[in-house]
Design a protein around this motif. Structure first.
Motif, PDB file in Angstrom:
ATOM      1  N   LYS A   1      49.036   2.767   4.812  1.00 25.28           N
ATOM      2  CA  LYS A   1      49.535   2.971   6.174  1.00 25.28           C
ATOM      3  C   LYS A   1      48.359   2.830   7.123  1.00 25.28           C
ATOM      4  N   VAL A   2      48.520   1.913   8.128  1.00 22.67           N
ATOM      5  CA  VAL A   2      47.432   1.639   9.083  1.00 22.67           C
ATOM      6  C   VAL A   2      47.909   2.094  10.469  1.00 22.67           C
ATOM      7  N   THR A   3      47.091   2.933  11.152  1.00 23.75           N
ATOM      8  CA  THR A   3      47.432   3.447  12.497  1.00 23.75           C
ATOM      9  C   THR A   3      46.345   2.996  13.445  1.00 23.75           C
ATOM     10  N   ASN A   4      46.791   2.310  14.532  1.00 26.55           N
ATOM     11  CA  ASN A   4      45.793   1.831  15.498  1.00 26.55           C
ATOM     12  C   ASN A   4      45.452   2.919  16.494  1.00 26.55           C
TER      13      ASN A   4
ATOM     14  N   GLY B   1      38.620  -0.958  12.066  1.00 26.84           N
ATOM     15  CA  GLY B   1      38.531  -0.029  13.176  1.00 26.84           C
ATOM     16  C   GLY B   1      39.723   0.907  13.318  1.00 26.84           C
ATOM     17  N   ASN B   2      40.746   0.687  12.534  1.00 28.84           N
ATOM     18  CA  ASN B   2      41.905   1.568  12.578  1.00 28.84           C
ATOM     19  C   ASN B   2      41.718   2.701  11.573  1.00 28.84           C
ATOM     20  N   THR B   3      42.740   3.515  11.465  1.00 28.68           N
ATOM     21  CA  THR B   3      42.731   4.577  10.477  1.00 28.68           C
ATOM     22  C   THR B   3      43.688   4.200   9.356  1.00 28.68           C
ATOM     23  N   TYR B   4      43.353   4.698   8.113  1.00 25.28           N
ATOM     24  CA  TYR B   4      44.073   4.240   6.926  1.00 25.28           C
ATOM     25  C   TYR B   4      44.484   5.436   6.086  1.00 25.28           C
TER      26      TYR B   4
ATOM     27  N   CYS C   1      50.129   3.573  16.944  1.00 28.04           N
ATOM     28  CA  CYS C   1      51.155   2.764  16.287  1.00 28.04           C
ATOM     29  C   CYS C   1      50.786   2.569  14.819  1.00 28.04           C
ATOM     30  N   SER C   2      51.794   2.639  13.930  1.00 26.95           N
ATOM     31  CA  SER C   2      51.539   2.561  12.489  1.00 26.95           C
ATOM     32  C   SER C   2      52.334   1.432  11.846  1.00 26.95           C
ATOM     33  N   SER C   3      51.783   0.941  10.727  1.00 30.38           N
ATOM     34  CA  SER C   3      52.470  -0.061   9.922  1.00 30.38           C
ATOM     35  C   SER C   3      52.132   0.188   8.457  1.00 30.38           C
ATOM     36  N   THR C   4      53.106  -0.088   7.577  1.00 31.81           N
ATOM     37  CA  THR C   4      52.915   0.186   6.144  1.00 31.81           C
ATOM     38  C   THR C   4      53.210  -1.071   5.331  1.00 31.81           C
ATOM     39  N   ASP C   5      52.471  -1.244   4.248  1.00 26.26           N
ATOM     40  CA  ASP C   5      52.728  -2.353   3.319  1.00 26.26           C
ATOM     41  C   ASP C   5      52.550  -1.835   1.885  1.00 26.26           C
TER      42      ASP C   5
END
Length: 362
Positions: free
Chosen positions: A35-38, A10-13, A42-46
């Motif tokens: 990179k995932v943005t809710n 459901g987030n953006t990628y 808010c974003s997080s990267t792996d």
């Protein structure tokens, strides 16, 4: 290829490849990030680094054949991997004995998989039939044939031919190897039936009455005796015989069984003192014509019973024997084959023997 999943539905990628889906599939080594943005921004990267894995080497071998009574072990190799065979086994090796196609999938610790397939066929065993156990006669030979033309052979006696001739008792075994390497075998037991045997004719009794037998007689089914005076008997192991006329006789016995026969002989001398000589008047026992040319008549007018008439030359050799057709009356004897000269006639009666001389003169 490998699938990378960023999770968080459901987030953006945003992937380093530019993809914007939750998952991507990659098939080259490298560094990949997502990179995932809710919904709150808010974003997080792996980041993940992928290296190239090595496929397992899977070699079951060339298609092959096994003998009908054999088996084959298939080994997928790659110790420590995981395995899945077409028969459901998950072991590194399986043993097969039936015709068919066998395949295996091998997955190594890097997750890389490889498969291989082998086709197994079945070669028939040679059919070897030497026959039932049997027996032959002592002087016979039996041929044993292992069949299977073109095969190789090894007999228990060391022979390497397809067939052998045997004549001694024993157990005979053959191993037959076909052109495909398959082996068959059979065994036959042979026994020997002996011929009749005996050492000699034995004689007992007092002349002219004798009892005959054979010494050390073995394997005898039937006896056929000839006492040398035109008298014979069969199926009697110890016959008794009385000679009517003095002389030397060759006694013969033929010993027989299912395998054959042998003949042995012995001479017996009958003393003249042991034979009753009849003194018949010439009027009662007539011999005519004398000298004779083609035939001579013997006329019995006595009460005695004639049995046989024997003619001897002056050397004592028996030259003619005449079986009497009637114990009384006249008997005509053919002498046309005899040379000119004097002859001795012995006329055997049931009651004894009478003797006469006559001459052949042409």
């Amino acid at each position: 290829s490998k699938t990378l999943n960023a999770g968080n539905p459901g987030n953006t990628y945003l992937w380093s490849t530019g993809a914007t889906t939750q998952t991507i599939s990659v098939n080259t080594p490298g560094t990949y990030w997502a990179k995932v943005t809710n919904t709150y921004g808010c974003s997080s990267t792996d980041t993940i680094v992928l290296t190239a894995g090595t496929l397992p080497t899977v070699t079951l071998g060339n298609d092959t054949a096994i003998c009908a009574n054999g088996s084959l072990t298939l080994n997928a190799g790659n110790a420590g991997a995981t395995y899945l065979w077409s028969n459901g086994s998950t072991a590194q090796t399986i043993t097969v004995a039936a015709q068919g196609a066998y395949s295996v999938a091998v997955t190594n610790t890097a997750g890389c998989s490889k498969s291989d397939t082998i086709n197994v066929s079945i070669n028939a065993l040679p059919v070897v039939a030497l026959g039932n156990d049997t027996a032959i006669c002592a002087d016979d030979t039996l041929t044993l044939d292992a069949g299977n033309n073109g095969a190789t052979y090894l007999w228990s006696n060391g022979a390497t031919t397809q067939s052998i001739d045997v004549y001694a008792a024993g157990s005979y075994h053959v191993t037959v190897t076909s052109a495909t390497g398959c082996i068959g075998y059979d065994t036959m037991n042979l026994s020997i039936n002996p011929l009749p045997s005996a050492d000699a004719i034995t004689v007992s009794g007092t002349s002219p009455n004798f009892t005959f037998s054979v010494s050390n007689g073995q394997h005898i089914d039937t006896y056929l005796w000839n006492f040398g005076d035109n008298t014979s008997t069969s199926s009697n192991a110890s016959p008794v015989h009385t000679y009517a006329t003095a002389g030397t006789y060759t006694v013969t016995v033929t010993l027989s069984n299912a395998c054959g026969s042998i003949t042995i002989t012995k001479q017996v001398t009958v003393q003249s003192s042991s034979v009753k000589e009849l003194d018949l008047d010439e009027a009662l026992l007539k011999l005519y014509p004398n000298p004779a040319q083609q035939s001579i008549a013997v006329e019995n007018e006595s009460k005695m019973h004639m049995k046989e008439i024997q003619v001897y030359n002056m050397l004592g050799q028996l030259v003619t024997t005449h079986k009497v057709s009637s114990p009384n009356g006249k008997q005509v004897i053919d002498v046309s084959h005899l040379a000119n000269g004097m002859y001795h006639m012995r006329i055997q009666f049931t009651e004894g023997t009478a003797e006469r001389k006559f001459e052949v003169l042409r």
